[in-house]
Design a protein around this motif. Structure first.
Motif, PDB file in Angstrom:
ATOM      1  N   VAL A 279       0.705  -1.076   0.148  1.00 18.17           N
ATOM      2  CA  VAL A 279      -0.127  -0.020  -0.018  1.00 18.17           C
ATOM      3  C   VAL A 279       0.847   1.129  -0.064  1.00 18.17           C
ATOM      4  CG1 VAL A 279      -1.846   1.342   1.116  1.00 18.17           C
ATOM      5  CG2 VAL A 279      -1.912  -1.228   1.298  1.00 18.17           C
ATOM      6  N   ALA A 280       1.917   1.245   0.725  1.00 17.08           N
ATOM      7  CA  ALA A 280       2.693   2.296   0.949  1.00 17.08           C
ATOM      8  C   ALA A 280       3.612   2.647  -0.418  1.00 17.08           C
ATOM      9  CB  ALA A 280       3.975   2.105   2.020  1.00 17.08           C
ATOM     10  N   ARG A 281       3.849   1.678  -1.098  1.00 17.90           N
ATOM     11  CA  ARG A 281       4.265   1.762  -2.349  1.00 17.90           C
ATOM     12  C   ARG A 281       3.623   2.517  -3.370  1.00 17.90           C
ATOM     13  NH1 ARG A 281       8.857  -0.853  -4.295  1.00 17.90           N
ATOM     14  NH2 ARG A 281       9.104  -2.229  -2.634  1.00 17.90           N
ATOM     15  N   VAL A 282       2.379   2.040  -3.193  1.00 13.02           N
ATOM     16  CA  VAL A 282       1.191   2.891  -4.272  1.00 13.02           C
ATOM     17  C   VAL A 282       1.104   4.064  -3.806  1.00 13.02           C
ATOM     18  CG1 VAL A 282      -1.093   2.532  -5.067  1.00 13.02           C
ATOM     19  CG2 VAL A 282       0.026   0.613  -4.928  1.00 13.02           C
ATOM     20  N   VAL A 283       0.679   4.319  -2.684  1.00 17.43           N
ATOM     21  CA  VAL A 283       0.067   5.758  -2.287  1.00 17.43           C
ATOM     22  C   VAL A 283       1.190   6.862  -2.224  1.00 17.43           C
ATOM     23  CG1 VAL A 283      -1.882   4.861  -0.986  1.00 17.43           C
ATOM     24  CG2 VAL A 283       0.099   5.251   0.071  1.00 17.43           C
ATOM     25  N   THR A 284       2.344   6.402  -1.755  1.00 24.11           N
ATOM     26  CA  THR A 284       3.565   7.382  -1.845  1.00 24.11           C
ATOM     27  C   THR A 284       4.366   7.521  -3.056  1.00 24.11           C
ATOM     28  OG1 THR A 284       5.187   5.825  -0.739  1.00 24.11           O
ATOM     29  CG2 THR A 284       3.784   6.849   0.885  1.00 24.11           C
ATOM     30  N   GLU A 285       4.238   6.281  -3.897  1.00 23.66           N
ATOM     31  CA  GLU A 285       4.996   6.103  -5.108  1.00 23.66           C
ATOM     32  C   GLU A 285       6.608   6.230  -4.715  1.00 23.66           C
ATOM     33  OE1 GLU A 285       3.934   9.039  -8.252  1.00 23.66           O
ATOM     34  OE2 GLU A 285       1.897   9.213  -7.273  1.00 23.66           O
ATOM     35  N   LEU A 286       7.024   5.748  -3.703  1.00 22.46           N
ATOM     36  CA  LEU A 286       8.178   5.612  -3.346  1.00 22.46           C
ATOM     37  C   LEU A 286       8.807   4.425  -3.908  1.00 22.46           C
ATOM     38  CD1 LEU A 286       8.505   6.618   0.633  1.00 22.46           C
ATOM     39  CD2 LEU A 286       9.527   7.844  -1.448  1.00 22.46           C
ATOM     40  N   GLU A 287      10.023   4.378  -4.183  1.00 17.31           N
ATOM     41  CA  GLU A 287      10.851   3.377  -4.682  1.00 17.31           C
ATOM     42  C   GLU A 287      12.239   2.915  -3.829  1.00 17.31           C
ATOM     43  OE1 GLU A 287      11.782   3.738  -8.824  1.00 17.31           O
ATOM     44  OE2 GLU A 287       9.838   3.871  -9.525  1.00 17.31           O
ATOM     45  N   ASP A 288      12.210   3.808  -2.855  1.00 17.75           N
ATOM     46  CA  ASP A 288      13.407   3.791  -1.889  1.00 17.75           C
ATOM     47  C   ASP A 288      13.251   2.785  -0.965  1.00 17.75           C
ATOM     48  OD1 ASP A 288      15.067   4.042   0.136  1.00 17.75           O
ATOM     49  OD2 ASP A 288      15.725   6.131  -0.505  1.00 17.75           O
ATOM     50  N   GLU A 289      13.735   1.610  -0.958  1.00 17.54           N
ATOM     51  CA  GLU A 289      13.500   0.488  -0.251  1.00 17.54           C
ATOM     52  C   GLU A 289      13.757   0.609   1.339  1.00 17.54           C
ATOM     53  OE1 GLU A 289      11.878  -2.170  -1.188  1.00 17.54           O
ATOM     54  OE2 GLU A 289      12.008  -1.639  -3.433  1.00 17.54           O
ATOM     55  N   VAL A 290      14.814   1.634   1.552  1.00 19.25           N
ATOM     56  CA  VAL A 290      14.866   1.995   3.023  1.00 19.25           C
ATOM     57  C   VAL A 290      13.888   2.748   3.671  1.00 19.25           C
ATOM     58  CG1 VAL A 290      16.382   3.488   4.440  1.00 19.25           C
ATOM     59  CG2 VAL A 290      17.540   2.184   2.721  1.00 19.25           C
ATOM     60  N   LEU A 291      13.054   3.803   2.603  1.00 22.54           N
ATOM     61  CA  LEU A 291      11.977   4.607   3.331  1.00 22.54           C
ATOM     62  C   LEU A 291      10.811   3.638   3.229  1.00 22.54           C
ATOM     63  CD1 LEU A 291      12.816   7.875   1.258  1.00 22.54           C
ATOM     64  CD2 LEU A 291      13.026   7.408   3.701  1.00 22.54           C
ATOM     65  N   LEU A 292      10.605   2.836   2.595  1.00 22.92           N
ATOM     66  CA  LEU A 292       9.390   1.985   2.467  1.00 22.92           C
ATOM     67  C   LEU A 292       9.501   0.890   3.748  1.00 22.92           C
ATOM     68  CD1 LEU A 292       9.234   0.913  -1.336  1.00 22.92           C
ATOM     69  CD2 LEU A 292       7.318   1.919   0.083  1.00 22.92           C
ATOM     70  N   ASN A 293      10.770   0.502   3.919  1.00 25.55           N
ATOM     71  CA  ASN A 293      10.775  -0.332   5.090  1.00 25.55           C
ATOM     72  C   ASN A 293      10.618   0.493   6.383  1.00 25.55           C
ATOM     73  OD1 ASN A 293      11.382  -2.574   3.725  1.00 25.55           O
ATOM     74  ND2 ASN A 293      13.772  -2.244   3.715  1.00 25.55           N
ATOM     75  N   ARG A 294      11.012   1.549   6.347  1.00 31.65           N
ATOM     76  CA  ARG A 294      11.016   2.431   7.787  1.00 31.65           C
ATOM     77  C   ARG A 294       9.149   2.802   7.769  1.00 31.65           C
ATOM     78  NH1 ARG A 294      15.450   6.852   9.340  1.00 31.65           N
ATOM     79  NH2 ARG A 294      13.754   6.899  10.971  1.00 31.65           N
ATOM     80  N   ILE A 295       8.534   3.032   6.828  1.00 27.12           N
ATOM     81  CA  ILE A 295       7.071   3.311   6.654  1.00 27.12           C
ATOM     82  C   ILE A 295       6.500   1.895   7.623  1.00 27.12           C
ATOM     83  CG2 ILE A 295       4.956   3.474   5.674  1.00 27.12           C
ATOM     84  CD1 ILE A 295       6.526   5.437   3.340  1.00 27.12           C
ATOM     85  N   VAL A 296       7.134   0.754   6.869  1.00 28.70           N
ATOM     86  CA  VAL A 296       6.378  -0.391   7.652  1.00 28.70           C
ATOM     87  C   VAL A 296       6.630  -0.687   9.081  1.00 28.70           C
ATOM     88  CG1 VAL A 296       6.488  -2.912   7.455  1.00 28.70           C
ATOM     89  CG2 VAL A 296       6.649  -1.750   5.281  1.00 28.70           C
ATOM     90  N   ALA A 297       7.811  -0.235   9.552  1.00 33.49           N
ATOM     91  CA  ALA A 297       8.181  -0.274  10.819  1.00 33.49           C
ATOM     92  C   ALA A 297       7.584   0.823  11.473  1.00 33.49           C
ATOM     93  CB  ALA A 297       9.761   0.110  10.861  1.00 33.49           C
ATOM     94  N   ALA A 298       7.038   1.986  11.106  1.00 29.67           N
ATOM     95  CA  ALA A 298       6.490   2.988  11.718  1.00 29.67           C
ATOM     96  C   ALA A 298       4.947   2.730  11.878  1.00 29.67           C
ATOM     97  CB  ALA A 298       6.607   4.365  10.954  1.00 29.67           C
ATOM     98  N   VAL A 299       4.480   2.150  10.985  1.00 25.23           N
ATOM     99  CA  VAL A 299       3.128   1.618  11.200  1.00 25.23           C
ATOM    100  C   VAL A 299       2.980   0.524  12.050  1.00 25.23           C
ATOM    101  CG1 VAL A 299       1.181   0.415   9.957  1.00 25.23           C
ATOM    102  CG2 VAL A 299       2.424   2.238   8.676  1.00 25.23           C
ATOM    103  N   ALA A 300       4.010  -0.322  12.242  1.00 23.01           N
ATOM    104  CA  ALA A 300       4.066  -1.484  13.310  1.00 23.01           C
ATOM    105  C   ALA A 300       4.222  -0.915  14.740  1.00 23.01           C
ATOM    106  CB  ALA A 300       5.055  -2.236  12.997  1.00 23.01           C
ATOM    107  N   ASN A 301       5.031   0.171  14.786  1.00 24.85           N
ATOM    108  CA  ASN A 301       5.355   0.630  16.170  1.00 24.85           C
ATOM    109  C   ASN A 301       4.201   1.380  16.631  1.00 24.85           C
ATOM    110  OD1 ASN A 301       7.957  -0.090  16.111  1.00 24.85           O
ATOM    111  ND2 ASN A 301       8.983   1.711  15.169  1.00 24.85           N
ATOM    112  N   VAL A 302       3.508   2.155  15.894  1.00 26.05           N
ATOM    113  CA  VAL A 302       2.401   2.794  16.224  1.00 26.05           C
ATOM    114  C   VAL A 302       1.284   1.896  16.929  1.00 26.05           C
ATOM    115  CG1 VAL A 302       0.176   4.299  15.600  1.00 26.05           C
ATOM    116  CG2 VAL A 302       2.334   4.592  14.644  1.00 26.05           C
ATOM    117  N   GLU A 303       1.250   0.545  16.457  1.00 23.78           N
ATOM    118  CA  GLU A 303       0.411  -0.348  16.865  1.00 23.78           C
ATOM    119  C   GLU A 303       0.574  -0.779  18.478  1.00 23.78           C
ATOM    120  OE1 GLU A 303      -0.956  -2.607  13.200  1.00 23.78           O
ATOM    121  OE2 GLU A 303       0.537  -3.300  14.065  1.00 23.78           O
ATOM    122  N   LYS A 304       1.885  -0.376  18.927  1.00 18.76           N
ATOM    123  CA  LYS A 304       2.288  -0.996  20.225  1.00 18.76           C
ATOM    124  C   LYS A 304       2.038  -0.073  21.222  1.00 18.76           C
ATOM    125  CE  LYS A 304       6.548  -2.958  18.258  1.00 18.76           C
ATOM    126  NZ  LYS A 304       7.773  -3.185  18.147  1.00 18.76           N
TER     127      LYS A 304
END
Length: 382
Positions: free
Chosen positions: A357-382
């Motif tokens: 989803v992040a890849r689609v809505v942000t149009e990012l291709e930077d894997e580092v940033l995409l991974n950090r978004i995934v981590a940020a979404v997971a951390n908010v859940e905690k």
């Protein structure tokens, strides 16, 4: 002096209209809202209230209303004799007024009007007047375009004033924050003899547009999404939570570092600017709904929008963006059944991974940033 202003809503009446009036303009407000337009036609005046301790009221007169749906000829006639044309209708609506503006320009050429005029889109977007010009030119002939090149300017602008959703018994009354900022690119202006008091004219608008986007818009959205995450209804309530205030201040430090690095803003002056933004959001006299500021989350996650763009550019400059990422994580959790984009985002997340989803809505291709978004979404859940 005559002004034609497209958009008789709260921002049009409560911001652009105030400045034009203070500069001595008669204002023809153009809109399809019959209630507001009919009231303007009848009364020729309205009041603006400052949402502040002293509750100051500003009286605006010498105004009129024109319904572009019912009386387009009158709008064209108004543009023909105007000294300035402005808009505050929202980026998505600009294409729908382009033909009328084009007809107004054609009427000026046919009447052999040699007085230069500027058409200024006062919208919450980058390059609004450029965008409007492109749409207007689609309705013009080559001969018209030659006239435009000589006599019609489309200078871009940056505007800033908080005007919350509101309801009043008087349909024309509007409440606004005392602060306002209107910056115009002087290099694209054709009406060089018109310099509005209360407006800053600059040779390079881009630094000011980005300062506003990465400070006010990013900051406002930060409070909104964090406020929604922690269950608050209004911006002033949300910012009273120390967790949200600290997050806002840290986000503004990150965007501030980027702006200073990129545009060489004075650090002390920018810190004062950021502090003023915090004070504006803390204004208890403005009850601004979290849902209003947080609306259209997919658009706000766009590649050139208020979070992803400063994140991209901060990474490019080896600057910090952890707090910006934290807010992005909260946006992915924003669930408002009355917001179509929010519902669409949540529906996407049920069918696809956060990374997809992040890849689609942000149009990012930077894997580092995409991974950090995934981590940020997971951390908010905690």
């Amino acid at each position: 002096m005559k002004a034609v202003h497209f958009g008789a809503g709260n921002i049009g009446r409560g911001f652009i209209g105030e400045i034009l009036s203070k500069n001595g303009f008669h204002i023809d407000f153009v809109d399809i809202n019959e209630t507001i337009i009919d009231a303007l036609k009848e009364r020729k005046e309205y009041d603006i209230g400052y949402a502040a301790k002293d509750d100051e009221t500003i009286h605006i007169d010498n105004v009129n209303g024109l319904n572009n749906g019912k009386e387009p000829e009158a709008v064209v006639e108004a543009i023909k004799s105007a000294n300035i044309v402005t808009t505050a209708i929202g980026p998505n609506v600009l294409p729908y007024i382009a033909e009328l503006i084009a007809q107004g320009i054609q009427a000026r050429q046919e009447a052999d009007v040699k007085e230069a005029i500027d058409v200024i889109a006062c919208e919450n977007m980058i390059g609004g007047s450029d965008f409007l010009r492109e749409k207007v030119e689609g309705f013009l002939t080559e001969d018209n375009l030659s006239y435009v090149e000589q006599y019609v300017g489309f200078p871009n602008a940056a505007v800033d004033r908080i005007v919350p959703n509101q309801q009043h018994e008087d349909p024309l009354f509007v409440s606004v924050e005392p602060f306002s900022e209107w910056v115009i690119d002087s290099t694209k202006a054709k009406a060089k003899d018109i310099r509005l008091e209360g407006v800053l004219y600059v040779d390079d608008l881009e630094p000011f547009i980005e300062r506003k986007l990465f400070s006010v818009n990013t900051g406002h959205a930060t409070v909104a999404y964090a406020g929604a995450f922690y269950g608050y209804k209004t911006i002033d309530e949300a910012i009273s939570d120390e967790r949200i205030l600290n997050l806002l201040q840290n986000v503004l430090k990150e965007t501030g570092a980027l702006l200073i690095n990129k545009w060489d803003f004075d650090a002390t002056e920018h810190e004062a600017y950021a502090n003023k933004i915090v004070n504006r959001f803390e204004n208890t006299y403005i009850s601004d709904d979290v849902t209003r500021v947080a609306r259209t989350p997919i658009r706000k996650l766009g590649p050139n929008e208020r979070f992803i763009r400063p994140i991209r550019e901060a990474k490019e400059r080896d600057l910090e963006y952890q707090n910006l990422m934290e807010v992005v994580g909260m946006i992915f959790h924003y669930d408002n059944p009355e917001d179509k984009e929010s519902e669409h985002l949540q529906a996407m997340l049920k069918e696809q991974s956060v990374e997809q989803v992040a890849r689609v809505v942000t149009e990012l291709e930077d894997e580092v940033l995409l991974n950090r978004i995934v981590a940020a979404v997971a951390n908010v859940e905690k």
